[in-house]
Design a protein around this motif. Structure first.
Motif, PDB file in Angstrom:
ATOM      1  N   ARG A 177       0.858  -1.180   0.000  1.00 12.15           N
ATOM      2  CA  ARG A 177       0.000   0.000   0.000  1.00 12.15           C
ATOM      3  C   ARG A 177       0.896   1.232   0.000  1.00 12.15           C
ATOM      4  O   ARG A 177       1.948   1.254   0.644  1.00 12.15           O
ATOM      5  CB  ARG A 177      -0.941   0.032   1.209  1.00 12.15           C
ATOM      6  CG  ARG A 177      -0.271   0.293   2.542  1.00 12.15           C
ATOM      7  CD  ARG A 177      -1.317   0.610   3.622  1.00 12.15           C
ATOM      8  NE  ARG A 177      -0.672   0.795   4.931  1.00 12.15           N
ATOM      9  CZ  ARG A 177      -0.306   1.979   5.418  1.00 12.15           C
ATOM     10  NH1 ARG A 177      -0.530   3.073   4.720  1.00 12.15           N
ATOM     11  NH2 ARG A 177       0.276   2.066   6.592  1.00 12.15           N
ATOM     12  N   ASP A 191      -1.618  16.432  -1.488  1.00 12.94           N
ATOM     13  CA  ASP A 191      -1.348  15.848  -2.792  1.00 12.94           C
ATOM     14  C   ASP A 191      -1.305  14.328  -2.735  1.00 12.94           C
ATOM     15  O   ASP A 191      -1.361  13.669  -3.768  1.00 12.94           O
ATOM     16  CB  ASP A 191      -0.040  16.402  -3.379  1.00 12.94           C
ATOM     17  CG  ASP A 191      -0.253  17.774  -4.019  1.00 12.94           C
ATOM     18  OD1 ASP A 191       0.723  18.544  -4.137  1.00 12.94           O
ATOM     19  OD2 ASP A 191      -1.400  18.078  -4.394  1.00 12.94           O
ATOM     20  N   MET A 233      -3.663  12.771  -1.407  1.00 18.82           N
ATOM     21  CA  MET A 233      -5.088  12.444  -1.457  1.00 18.82           C
ATOM     22  C   MET A 233      -5.624  11.942  -0.131  1.00 18.82           C
ATOM     23  O   MET A 233      -6.157  10.825  -0.059  1.00 18.82           O
ATOM     24  CB  MET A 233      -5.347  11.407  -2.561  1.00 18.82           C
ATOM     25  CG  MET A 233      -4.837  11.869  -3.925  1.00 18.82           C
ATOM     26  SD  MET A 233      -5.281  10.678  -5.187  1.00 18.82           S
ATOM     27  CE  MET A 233      -4.221  11.156  -6.518  1.00 18.82           C
ATOM     28  N   LEU A 287      -7.563   8.278  -0.571  1.00 19.45           N
ATOM     29  CA  LEU A 287      -7.221   7.386  -1.675  1.00 19.45           C
ATOM     30  C   LEU A 287      -5.755   6.997  -1.593  1.00 19.45           C
ATOM     31  O   LEU A 287      -4.917   7.784  -1.165  1.00 19.45           O
ATOM     32  CB  LEU A 287      -7.470   8.086  -3.021  1.00 19.45           C
ATOM     33  CG  LEU A 287      -8.916   8.434  -3.362  1.00 19.45           C
ATOM     34  CD1 LEU A 287      -8.968   9.242  -4.644  1.00 19.45           C
ATOM     35  CD2 LEU A 287      -9.738   7.168  -3.514  1.00 19.45           C
ATOM     36  N   GLU A 321      -4.166   6.157  -4.392  1.00 20.17           N
ATOM     37  CA  GLU A 321      -3.665   6.239  -5.755  1.00 20.17           C
ATOM     38  C   GLU A 321      -2.359   7.013  -5.808  1.00 20.17           C
ATOM     39  O   GLU A 321      -2.053   7.803  -4.919  1.00 20.17           O
ATOM     40  CB  GLU A 321      -4.696   6.978  -6.602  1.00 20.17           C
ATOM     41  CG  GLU A 321      -6.096   6.460  -6.416  1.00 20.17           C
ATOM     42  CD  GLU A 321      -6.700   6.037  -7.712  1.00 20.17           C
ATOM     43  OE1 GLU A 321      -7.825   5.530  -7.694  1.00 20.17           O
ATOM     44  OE2 GLU A 321      -6.049   6.208  -8.755  1.00 20.17           O
ATOM     45  N   VAL A 322      -1.625   6.804  -6.878  1.00 18.14           N
ATOM     46  CA  VAL A 322      -0.400   7.566  -7.085  1.00 18.14           C
ATOM     47  C   VAL A 322      -0.651   8.595  -8.178  1.00 18.14           C
ATOM     48  O   VAL A 322      -1.593   8.476  -8.947  1.00 18.14           O
ATOM     49  CB  VAL A 322       0.776   6.630  -7.453  1.00 18.14           C
ATOM     50  CG1 VAL A 322       1.091   5.728  -6.298  1.00 18.14           C
ATOM     51  CG2 VAL A 322       0.442   5.806  -8.684  1.00 18.14           C
ATOM     52  N   SER A 323       0.173   9.628  -8.223  1.00 20.46           N
ATOM     53  CA  SER A 323      -0.075  10.698  -9.168  1.00 20.46           C
ATOM     54  C   SER A 323       1.218  11.421  -9.514  1.00 20.46           C
ATOM     55  O   SER A 323       2.232  11.267  -8.835  1.00 20.46           O
ATOM     56  CB  SER A 323      -1.069  11.709  -8.601  1.00 20.46           C
ATOM     57  OG  SER A 323      -0.421  12.502  -7.611  1.00 20.46           O
ATOM     58  N   ILE A 324       1.136  12.234 -10.554  1.00 13.85           N
ATOM     59  CA  ILE A 324       2.288  13.036 -10.958  1.00 13.85           C
ATOM     60  C   ILE A 324       2.685  13.981  -9.831  1.00 13.85           C
ATOM     61  O   ILE A 324       3.861  14.149  -9.497  1.00 13.85           O
ATOM     62  CB  ILE A 324       1.951  13.853 -12.217  1.00 13.85           C
ATOM     63  CG1 ILE A 324       1.727  12.935 -13.408  1.00 13.85           C
ATOM     64  CG2 ILE A 324       3.061  14.842 -12.526  1.00 13.85           C
ATOM     65  CD1 ILE A 324       1.294  13.674 -14.654  1.00 13.85           C
ATOM     66  N   GLN A 325       1.684  14.596  -9.233  1.00 11.80           N
ATOM     67  CA  GLN A 325       2.007  15.592  -8.211  1.00 11.80           C
ATOM     68  C   GLN A 325       2.680  14.973  -7.011  1.00 11.80           C
ATOM     69  O   GLN A 325       3.492  15.609  -6.350  1.00 11.80           O
ATOM     70  CB  GLN A 325       0.743  16.357  -7.814  1.00 11.80           C
ATOM     71  CG  GLN A 325       0.594  17.584  -8.689  1.00 11.80           C
ATOM     72  CD  GLN A 325      -0.792  18.141  -8.737  1.00 11.80           C
ATOM     73  OE1 GLN A 325      -1.771  17.423  -8.831  1.00 11.80           O
ATOM     74  NE2 GLN A 325      -0.893  19.444  -8.688  1.00 11.80           N
ATOM     75  N   GLN A 326       2.362  13.719  -6.728  1.00  8.91           N
ATOM     76  CA  GLN A 326       3.058  13.061  -5.633  1.00  8.91           C
ATOM     77  C   GLN A 326       4.528  12.900  -5.968  1.00  8.91           C
ATOM     78  O   GLN A 326       5.407  13.120  -5.120  1.00  8.91           O
ATOM     79  CB  GLN A 326       2.422  11.693  -5.363  1.00  8.91           C
ATOM     80  CG  GLN A 326       1.037  11.810  -4.759  1.00  8.91           C
ATOM     81  CD  GLN A 326       0.302  10.498  -4.729  1.00  8.91           C
ATOM     82  OE1 GLN A 326       0.907   9.437  -4.800  1.00  8.91           O
ATOM     83  NE2 GLN A 326      -1.020  10.552  -4.618  1.00  8.91           N
ATOM     84  N   PHE A 356       6.100   3.087  -0.344  1.00 10.09           N
ATOM     85  CA  PHE A 356       5.103   2.052  -0.133  1.00 10.09           C
ATOM     86  C   PHE A 356       5.376   1.277   1.143  1.00 10.09           C
ATOM     87  O   PHE A 356       6.526   1.143   1.578  1.00 10.09           O
ATOM     88  CB  PHE A 356       5.110   1.063  -1.311  1.00 10.09           C
ATOM     89  CG  PHE A 356       4.496   1.621  -2.561  1.00 10.09           C
ATOM     90  CD1 PHE A 356       5.244   2.406  -3.424  1.00 10.09           C
ATOM     91  CD2 PHE A 356       3.176   1.370  -2.875  1.00 10.09           C
ATOM     92  CE1 PHE A 356       4.680   2.937  -4.575  1.00 10.09           C
ATOM     93  CE2 PHE A 356       2.606   1.889  -4.033  1.00 10.09           C
ATOM     94  CZ  PHE A 356       3.355   2.664  -4.881  1.00 10.09           C
TER      95      PHE A 356
END
Lengths: 460, 749
Positions: free
Chosen positions: B596, B645, B647, B657, B659-664, B747
């Motif tokens: 996670r 960022d 989430m 959430l 989820e992973v993202s560009i901003q992270q 993670f």
């Protein structure tokens, strides 16, 4: 995992040679497609069912398909309609300074919004629209997800911009680095159950740079460090022994790096003094200028949301209005001028609306106006036939008198949503059966049943 | 010809020595070195002393127990023992050399019984030359040769070049050989494998009820489970899961050095008692109960949030039984939400723009979701399930709106009202809860609405009002206050226990036994009464859920006992590395640990803790100052962009959430939260405090502090070679920066 298999097949089909650091062998288009389905597929085991992902229903509708991108301007707080875009002159109430003038059949407060008066030919004002709810957050969310937030899918429904981002993912070019959905405000609804790649990329309003795209060590050192990081970590990122989620993270690192020290980004975010002055030197003015520059950069952005707040004028409305109106007037008129000058206006749908309107007739006890469901929405660009209004309210502005369109009923937010999708060439009747509630996610609620649909009258 | 005849014996003896040297290096990590194949290991021999000394030196261990070496050295079962090479210097046993790969832990016997001389590590040139031999898989400190960015990029490029191209370049050939020969599990596992759980590798603990069910299900399905975590993996994982923090380096080392059989259980107890446990679970329940200052419907203000936050924290600190917590929420009463925190829970469930029944319905739906895992009750609040929930829930399909009203009726006398803080000004205000105070609320739930947020409520079978009746098993108020009755009925409902254990389970396993955890289908839970086809049982392990819920009840609804039960199970302690082909459908069987992404709060706090540079965030007059993100009472407004960022949700319609993202990625690479902590200029920082260490120890120190493990051979040599430069300080900064951007930092695995 679904995405992994597809990735392997892509690799086999498209062996790549000699391109630097191109190990995923993905174009961004392929990446978006695969990521979109892959990440959505990642939901499946977690949602206790694993149906075929490709259950997306579309009907044979004809979309307007005139626009490549959308600028979505929200008037936070609920802008009064009877003092602005649906002007009603109340004796002894409406200030004379508003200078109400009939311009081609439209009554316009030239004293309040002088510059926009010149751009009426670009704009169509829809006046027969009513909001569903008069609560700020509820109504704001309603107009961003295009459905009732309190309804069953309200929590998982994606922003309209996220739907656009997902639908247009396949149209991205490999060298485009900007996110498809950009929000020049942090107070924006999210992507719901859609994959994170369709989430609004949030930029601070009035930003002159994209935050976190430069490294305090300086570029040269950063590049070295980035290379060192990959040397150290790629065993765990590529074909990770732990999980494919780590590869996903790595892909986002690649995209993030593409935004760093990127002249396209720097250029788009550099707002010149002269330009800012033209747009009025305000926060909202800067946001509009930024939106124009981002679209000019043509780096893949398809949906930009801007906000201008401060319209919740429960008291002293005629003292407060001129300032807000001037900010709006300067910014939007320059935006329309610039979009036209750069040739972008024909392919950009500009939508402007508040979350609801305000009370009509006499002002309230604090010389203000309170929440009211009657409102307006303005469309410009993308071939919209401007210089007129669609629909009309009664003399006092409290309710719809003429709907002004073929459906013969009050226009609703869901119709606006359908209009946006249609303008972009997206089938608004689409139903996706990949939603977590398994009831089918409709792009437009009851769109398939044709209860709501686009306002085609905008174009003829 | 001439060349070969000169080189061959040299190459062979070099290989042998380098293999031995490599071997020795690995042996100090206790992998497979067996200097004397002596059957009698009761006494600690001279050789063992050397091993111990090396371990102590390398791992900062104050004491190394001989039985630890014993376990380490003899850990391979006979069947798995790699072939023994008998070699003498000078013999031409090319074949024997080629049989083994040093990375695979071959054992080398020498003819001598004395301690073998310590072999210096081969020089880079030797290694580079040695690498001409295709069998050599030693990936040495190649980067001594690479000093410029360009060459580093070359290496990067070459790593991922299409393998169909010729292998002309030395660097590529080495890298590819390494990449090809590394096991599918990263060699970090090989380094750390030694420190496996004290109970060996057998995952099944039949005395733990969770294990009985999980492993029998795996056996039935014929799915092999992953191995158990080694100690490094375990301490990091459980510390994060229980307290939202990474373990300190000292704790990691003392834990792995501890050879007691119950050390994992004792670690768990220690973590459950830590104040950080309170931080994390206050955040968790704040999320679950949606404690926020402003949602789409109502404002509770920061004072309300703080009161509610403190109630949660105090309840957890006092180990209040969970059913008692639920009772306090349902029966919350008082005039001031700024003082009585539980009031905010009821208030948060409000729905304006309609009749009072809309408020009652919203509170009922929320209660059903938070405490019973029944989000579908919200649907039933508008209409019967038939025609709506048919493909979603068997129970839901047959549920009727009248049942929702019967449940809502318990709350139909309860009113939330506001009082301005300053009587002269409308805002801000605080809330109170009262009953039977106004005419509206003095009657049972009335069926007399035509407007509002839900479809009209009209008389039903002649009923104008609905009396309270618990729809899940019946029962109503018995000469008692409605909400007291509701609290009694809800907390004694078996579903209450099921929902609670399942929510907690999901936090540790990544997926609920019922998933999503608020979508329970009451008609599909009983394995003794399965639903008709095509419906299937909803829980992945129906008996486990039942027993775990019963266990929770028997413990007195003890949250800590539940968590203890979960993390002490072998099922929880399975590794996330899986040997063999993984089938995604096995996720529901919990055959391996699902990774996670850390919460934004966890990442921030991990960076802060490991760097030793504490921030001070002023959250305003009400919340005061905080240094740890996990102590923030609310997720909104956004106090830290870094955290948002990732989430963390708004406790309203946007849930947290993973989820992973560009901003992270941008944040981890560039945000000041990280950058300010990787620079050497702060004397309190990890970099400044480590600079005086010799490189070898420095690398270990950073890895242990940030990643809670030792570096692998490859990582170590990469790191060491990067430090062989005049800009050492900068390279240390780079190394720390890299660690914060490693996926095994981001993670929880």
């Amino acid at each position: 995992m679904f995405g992994q298999e597809k990735y392997e097949r892509f690799l086999k089909r498209h062996p790549h040679e000699g391109r630097f650091f191109n190990r995923p062998h993905w174009t961004r288009r392929q990446f978006m497609e695969v990521m979109g389905t892959g990440v959505t597929a990642a939901f499946l085991p977690q949602r206790n069912w694993a149906e075929d992902l490709e259950v997306i229903e579309r009907s044979a509708v004809t979309t307007q398909n005139r626009a490549r991108q959308v600028i979505y301007i929200l008037f936070d707080g609920g802008m009064t309609h009877v003092d602005t875009f649906d002007l009603k002159v109340y004796d002894g109430v409406t200030p004379a300074t508003f200078d109400p003038t009939m311009i081609n059949g439209l009554n316009w407060p030239v004293g309040l919004l002088p510059k926009l008066a010149n751009h009426l030919p670009k704009m169509t004002i829809v006046r027969s629209i009513r909001a569903w709810a008069a609560l700020h957050q509820l109504a704001r969310r309603w107009q961003q997800i295009g459905r009732n937030p309190a309804a069953v899918q309200g929590d998982v429904a994606p922003h309209i911009g996220s739907v656009v981002a997902l639908e247009k993912a396949g149209h991205r070019q490999p060298d485009q680095v900007f996110p498809s959905f950009l929000s020049v405000t942090r107070n924006v609804a999210g992507q719901g159950y859609f994959p994170a790649i369709t989430a609004p990329f949030k930029v601070n309003a009035g930003a002159t740079s994209l935050s976190n795209t430069t490294n305090a060590f300086g570029r040269a050192r950063f590049e070295q460090n980035y290379a060192q990081l990959h040397l150290l970590d790629d065993t765990l990122r590529i074909s990770s022994p732990y999980s494919s989620k780590m590869r996903d993270m790595d892909d986002f690192y690649t995209q993030a790096k593409a935004l760093m020290y990127n002249p396209a980004v720097t250029q788009a975010f550099t707002l010149s003094t002269a330009d800012r002055a033209r747009y009025g030197n305000t926060g909202f003015g800067n946001s509009c200028l930024l939106a124009k520059q981002i679209l000019q950069a043509d780096q893949g952005t398809r949906f930009i949301q801007l906000n201008i707040g401060g319209w919740d004028m429960h008291s002293g409305i005629y003292a407060a209005l001129p300032g807000r109106a001037a900010e709006l007037d300067n910014a939007v008129s320059e935006l329309l001028v610039d979009l036209e000058a750069t040739g972008l206006l024909n392919e950009t749908l500009v939508v402007m609306m508040g979350e609801f309107g305000r009370t009509v007739g006499n002002v309230n006890g604090q010389a203000g106006r309170d929440h009211h469901l009657q409102q307006f929405v303005v469309f410009a660009g993308a071939g919209v036939r401007g210089g007129r209004a669609i629909g009309a309210t009664d003399a006092i502005g409290g309710n719809v008198a003429e709907s002004g369109w073929a459906r013969g009923r009050t226009i609703r937010m869901e119709d606006v949503e359908a209009t946006i999708y249609s303008a972009l060439g997206i089938d608004w009747t689409t139903v996706r059966y990949d939603d977590p509630l398994k009831r089918g996610f409709e792009y437009v609620p009851y769109g398939k049943a044709d209860v709501y649909g686009p306002i085609n009258e905008l174009w003829f | 010809m001439k060349r070969k005849s000169i080189v061959l014996p040299w190459t062979f003896s070099f290989l042998l020595c380098s293999a031995y040297g490599l071997y020795y290096a690995r042996a100090t990590k206790l992998e497979g070195l067996d200097r004397s194949v002596s059957a009698n290991r009761e006494t600690v021999s001279q050789d063992d002393e050397e091993i111990k000394a090396t371990i102590k030196e390398r791992y900062f261990l104050s004491q190394v127990r001989s039985d630890l070496i014993e376990i380490a050295v003899n850990k391979a079962t006979p069947a798995q023992q790699p072939p023994v090479l008998t070699a003498q210097a000078g013999s031409s046993s090319d074949d024997q050399v080629r049989q083994i790969s040093p990375l695979r832990g071959a054992r080398i016997e020498t003819g001598d019984t004395g301690a073998a001389p310590r072999k210096p590590e081969p020089s880079v040139n030797e290694l580079l030359n040695a690498s001409e031999n295709p069998d050599c898989t030693y990936f040495g400190p190649l980067h001594e040769k690479i000093s410029s960015v360009g060459l580093q990029e070359d290496l990067l490029r070459s790593r991922f070049k299409d393998r169909s191209l010729s292998r002309g370049r030395l660097s590529m050939s080495l890298t590819e050989q390494v990449a090809a020969k590394l096991p599918s599990s990263s060699d970090s596992a090989e380094i750390m494998f030694l420190f496996e759980p004290p109970y060996g590798n057998d995952p099944v603990n039949p005395t733990n009820l969770i294990d009985r069910h999980i492993f029998s299900a795996l056996q039935t399905a014929g799915v092999p489970p992953a191995k158990l975590t080694n100690d490094f993996e375990f301490i990091r994982r459980v510390t994060l899961d229980l307290t939202g923090r990474i373990p300190t380096k000292d704790r990691v080392l003392s834990f792995v050095a501890d050879s007691s059989l119950d050390k994992r259980e004792r670690l768990v107890d220690e973590l459950l008692s830590a104040p950080e446990w309170l931080d994390k679970w206050t955040m968790f329940f704040g999320d679950l109960y949606q404690n926020t200052q402003q949602n789409q419907q109502v404002a509770m203000y920061q004072q309300g949030v703080l009161a509610f936050n403190n109630w949660i924290r105090d309840s957890l600190a006092n180990n209040t039984p969970y059913d008692q917590m639920a009772r306090e929420l349902i029966t919350a009463q008082g005039t001031n939400s700024y003082e009585t925190g539980t009031i905010n829970w009821l208030v948060g469930g409000s729905m304006g723009g309609g009749p009072y029944q809309d408020h009652v319905d919203a509170r009922t739906a929320r209660m059903a979701q938070h405490l019973l895992g029944l989000a579908h009750m919200d649907c039933i609040g508008c209409h019967d399930g038939a025609g709506h929930l048919d493909s979603l829930s068997l129970w839901g399909r047959d549920a009727k709106r009248i049942q929702f009203w019967q449940l809502a009726s318990f709350l139909s006398h309860t009113e939330a009202y506001r009082t301005p803080v300053d009587p002269a000004v409308a805002q801000p205000y605080y809330w109170g809860i009262r009953e039977d105070a106004s005419a509206t609320y003095q009657q049972d739930y009335r069926l007399n609405t035509t407007t509002g947020n839900r479809p009209p409520r009209q008389p039903f079978n002649g009923l104008q009002r609905v009396s309270p009746s618990y729809p899940f098993g019946g029962g109503g108020p018995v000469n008692e206050n409605y909400r007291v009755a509701l609290a009694r009925l809800v907390t004694s409902d078996f579903q209450f226990a099921r929902a609670a254990v399942n929510y907690v389970w999901k936090e540790f396993f990544g997926i609920g036994i019922v998933d999503p955890p608020d979508f329970f289908d009451l008609a599909r839970l009983d394995e003794n009464n399965p639903p008709p086809a095509p419906w299937t049982l909803q829980p992945s392990h129906p008996s486990l859920l039942r027993e775990l819920a019963q266990d929770f009840i028997d413990s007195g609804y003890d949250l800590k006992a539940l968590m203890r039960r979960i993390v002490n199970s072998r099922a929880y302690q399975l590794s996330s590395r899986y040997t063999g082909t993984w089938n995604p459908t096995w996720e529901r069987l919990f055959a391996r640990k699902l990774v996670r992404r850390l919460w934004g709060e966890e990442l921030h706090d991990a960076v802060v803790q490991s760097s030793g540079i504490l921030p001070n965030y002023n959250l305003g007059a009400v919340y005061g100052s905080k240094s740890w993100a996990m102590q923030f009472p609310d997720t909104r407004p956004v106090f830290l962009q870094f955290v948002e960022d990732f989430m963390n949700g708004n406790r309203d319609e946007e849930e947290r959430l993973s989820e992973v993202s560009i901003q992270q990625a941008l944040n981890l690479m560039n945000n000041n939260v990280v950058m300010s902590r990787v620079v050497a200029s702060n004397p309190n920082g990890l970099v400044a405090r480590s600079l005086s260490l010799p490189n070898d120890q420095l690398v270990d120190h950073l890895f242990l502090t940030v990643l809670s493990r030792y570096p692998t051979d490859v990582e170590k040599s990469l790191a060491l070679s990067s430090l062989q430069t005049s800009t050492r300080t900068q390279k240390v900064e780079t190394l720390l920066w890299s660690l914060y951007n490693k996926v095994d930092f981001i993670f929880n695995y």
